[in-house]
Design a protein around this motif. Structure first.
Motif, short mmCIF file in Angstrom:
data_model
loop_
_atom_site.label_atom_id
_atom_site.label_comp_id
_atom_site.label_asym_id
_atom_site.label_seq_id
_atom_site.Cartn_x
_atom_site.Cartn_y
_atom_site.Cartn_z
N VAL A 100 0.84 -1.28 -0.05
CA VAL A 100 0.07 -0.05 -0.05
C VAL A 100 0.81 1.25 -0.19
N ALA A 101 0.61 2.21 -0.97
CA ALA A 101 1.22 3.41 -0.93
C ALA A 101 0.72 4.36 -0.09
N LEU A 102 1.51 4.68 1.00
CA LEU A 102 0.88 5.64 2.02
C LEU A 102 0.93 7.09 1.82
N ASP A 103 1.70 7.42 0.78
CA ASP A 103 1.77 8.95 0.24
C ASP A 103 0.73 8.93 -0.81
N GLU A 104 -0.14 8.25 -1.03
CA GLU A 104 -1.09 8.61 -2.24
C GLU A 104 -2.33 9.12 -1.68
N GLY A 105 -3.24 9.73 -2.62
CA GLY A 105 -4.44 10.25 -2.10
C GLY A 105 -4.52 11.44 -1.63
N PRO A 106 -5.77 12.13 -1.87
CA PRO A 106 -5.97 13.52 -1.29
C PRO A 106 -5.99 13.78 0.16
N THR A 107 -5.92 15.04 0.82
CA THR A 107 -6.24 15.26 2.24
C THR A 107 -7.36 15.22 2.24
#
Length: 297
Positions: A100-107
């Protein structure tokens, strides 16, 4: 809706526990007069109420179905008691070895329709299992996989309007931001980052201008100013000590830098942190903001 009557703060396992708590339990001050400097990853799902939550001094509107994704090192402040929310909190080490990519996705994301139902179901089940099974090896493994599923689902939310890394300038900018994140406390010289990336200062500046409209030097200085703002607002560390942490040997140099970047002196910025409502809005925008644009679900 997500059950909340049983949610309460619990001691964190330093090896990377996963827990669900209430939004209000994140802050030692129930009125959230000061931002809280986070040391854990958070997913915050608003369950009732309307108001604003500040992430790194940026007010974000919240209502039922609003999802926040907040990273360690950021500062958070909420308008309570107007909002109720379930918080999933964990140490990054909790997901070591999982894909899982922890730095992906919007705030910020406003959930709707099937996406909202799916995320609520994931958070609800994680909440129930955290209460029932977190003290067993099988239960801890279950929570790790449930959290992974939740985060993967968040990366699959509709991507309309999101910035895509399709241009070479954007790829270069992302690489630059990662280097700045690792080195901003030690160097504000663009030349140092260009050397690490094996490119020219001109290449970095062109990439930053293309993505943000700001020069590479401005991106570095804004990251330093953001960290200074976080520490001034959320800690009681002496101003001179904060300056030294950020590479300023003289407090006067730090003061001039901060005033130039933010528009007020460090002392004035700190004095404003206890004011009710949104805190001082600073001009610096961190490089990571390019991956945290607001999206409407």
């Amino acid at each position: 809706m997500v059950p909340s009557d049983h949610l309460s703060p619990a001691p964190l396992d330093p090896t990377g526990d996963i827990e669900t708590i209430t939004l209000g339990s994140l802050a030692p001050d129930p009125r959230w007069r000061r931002p809280v400097l986070l040391d854990r990853e958070l997913v915050v799902l608003t369950t009732s109420g309307h108001g604003y939550t500040e992430v790194d001094f940026r007010p974000l509107p919240c209502r039922p179905g609003t999802l926040l994704r907040v990273r360690p090192g950021q500062v958070l402040r909420c308008a309570l008691p107007e909002l109720d929310a379930t918080v999933v909190r964990w140490h990054p080490e909790a997901l070591r070895g999982l894909d899982v990519a922890l730095d992906e996705g919007p705030t910020w994301f406003q959930l709707a329709g099937e996406d909202e139902d799916a995320v609520i179901n994931e958070v609800t089940q994680l909440t129930v299992d955290s209460r029932r099974h977190r003290d067993t090896p099988a239960g801890r493994s279950l929570l790790r996989h449930q959290l992974t599923v939740l985060l993967l689902r968040l990366t699959m939310l509709p991507s309309d309007g999101r910035r895509q890394e399709s241009r070479p300038e954007e790829v270069t900018f992302r690489r630059f931001c990662r280097e700045v994140e690792r080195g901003y406390q030690h160097s504000r010289r663009v030349e140092d980052y260009a050397d690490r990336l094996g490119c020219s200062v001109r290449t970095l500046t062109r990439a930053c201008l293309a993505v943000t409209g700001r020069s590479a030097k401005q991106v570095v200085d804004e990251r330093v100013a953001l960290q200074a703002s976080r520490l001034l607002a959320a800690t009681d560390e002496p101003i001179a000590q904060i300056g030294r942490q950020l590479g300023f040997s003289e407090a006067t140099n730090f003061g001039r830098f901060f005033t130039r970047e933010v528009g007020v002196s460090p002392g004035s910025f700190r004095a404003a942190r206890d004011r009710p409502g949104p805190g001082p809005v600073i001009r610096p925008r961190p490089p990571v903001d390019t991956q945290t644009d607001i999206h409407q679900g």
